[in-house]
Enzyme design. Structure first.
Site, PDB file in Angstrom:
ATOM      1  N   TYR A  12      -6.884   3.127  -5.222  1.00 41.85           N
ATOM      2  CA  TYR A  12      -5.432   3.232  -5.331  1.00 41.85           C
ATOM      3  C   TYR A  12      -5.079   4.668  -5.730  1.00 41.85           C
ATOM      4  CZ  TYR A  12      -5.130  -1.876  -5.368  1.00 41.85           C
ATOM      5  OH  TYR A  12      -5.207  -3.206  -5.044  1.00 41.85           O
ATOM      6  N   ARG A  54      -5.367  -7.210  19.196  1.00 40.97           N
ATOM      7  CA  ARG A  54      -4.674  -8.475  19.520  1.00 40.97           C
ATOM      8  C   ARG A  54      -3.352  -8.556  18.758  1.00 40.97           C
ATOM      9  NH1 ARG A  54      -5.023 -11.873  15.112  1.00 40.97           N
ATOM     10  NH2 ARG A  54      -6.709 -11.417  13.648  1.00 40.97           N
ATOM     11  N   GLY A 107      -0.519  -3.495  -2.885  1.00 43.74           N
ATOM     12  CA  GLY A 107       0.094  -4.422  -1.924  1.00 43.74           C
ATOM     13  C   GLY A 107       0.755  -5.577  -2.646  1.00 43.74           C
ATOM     14  N   GLU A 114      -1.766  -2.293   6.850  1.00 42.15           N
ATOM     15  CA  GLU A 114      -2.858  -2.595   5.922  1.00 42.15           C
ATOM     16  C   GLU A 114      -4.190  -2.303   6.593  1.00 42.15           C
ATOM     17  OE1 GLU A 114      -2.702  -6.275   3.871  1.00 42.15           O
ATOM     18  OE2 GLU A 114      -0.554  -6.509   4.156  1.00 42.15           O
ATOM     19  N   ASN A 128      -2.935  -0.533   1.409  1.00 42.92           N
ATOM     20  CA  ASN A 128      -1.569  -0.456   1.931  1.00 42.92           C
ATOM     21  C   ASN A 128      -1.025   0.965   1.904  1.00 42.92           C
ATOM     22  OD1 ASN A 128      -2.012  -3.300   1.104  1.00 42.92           O
ATOM     23  ND2 ASN A 128       0.090  -3.519   1.831  1.00 42.92           N
TER      24      ASN A 128
END
Ligand code: ADP
Ligand code: MG
Length: 169
Positions: A91, A104, A15, A79, A29
């Protein structure tokens, strides 16, 4: 949101090094190929669902979909914070997720403490929602047991499942 639940997977990339890990909330990410395939009705905000790294166990997750500063905020980023403590970073591994529900909209916070408190609320909300019968069923979806191994997905000769949207599998 008619596109939910939404299934996708892709390689975990680096990221922006915004230090989520230092806050105790690392976020894995997805590459552009996954983000670009998001249905139009999945807007920015915080979502909850299930996630699995490689062929590992399925854990609860919260995901933030936001505007990607790297692309001058014209592209989205996805993310995922997996609600589990991993021994090591992952990774390059394939992360499979099902986005189940919306929590939200995105918000900006006056302090780091306020941001962390909001994320912790999201995590509690995700944990509770995912115990309901319909969301719980998705944990056992075939999608997760058919997760490709990282080597298979990264071999150029095999079609890259990591870049394919697998909704409606
Ligand atoms: P980056 O800016 O590279 O995304 P982060 O500080 O957000 O860095 O850390 C994300 C990385 O941390 C992930 O790509 C993954 O390899 C690792 N990680 C370890 N534990 C988790 C977790 N529970 N959820 C998400 N990522 C995790
Ligand atoms: Mg991150």
């Amino acid at each position: 949101m008619k596109s939910l639940p939404y299934f996708c997977r892709g390689e975990v990339i680096r990221g922006f090094g915004r230090g989520s890990k230092e806050l105790g909330i690392p976020t894995a990410n997805f590459p552009d190929s996954v983000v670009d395939n998001l249905p139009a009705d999945i807007g920015t905000g915080i979502y909850y669902g299930w996630a699995c790294v490689g062929n590992g166990d399925v854990y609860k997750m919260v995901m933030s979909i936001g505007w990607n500063p790297y692309y001058k905020n014209i592209k989205k980023s996805m993310e995922t914070h997996v609600i589990h403590t991993f021994k090591e970073d992952f990774y390059g591994e394939i992360l499979s997720v099902v986005m189940v529900g919306y929590i939200r909209p995105e918000r900006s916070y006056s302090s780091l403490e306020a941001l962390i408190a909001a994320i912790n609320n999201d995590i509690e909300e995700a944990k509770a929602q995912l115990e309901l019968p319909e969301p719980l069923k998705l944990r056992d979806d075939n999608f997760f047991t058919s997760a490709p191994s990282p080597s298979a997905a990264l071999t150029p000769s095999s079609p890259s499942t990591s870049q394919t949207i697998l909704n409606g599998h």
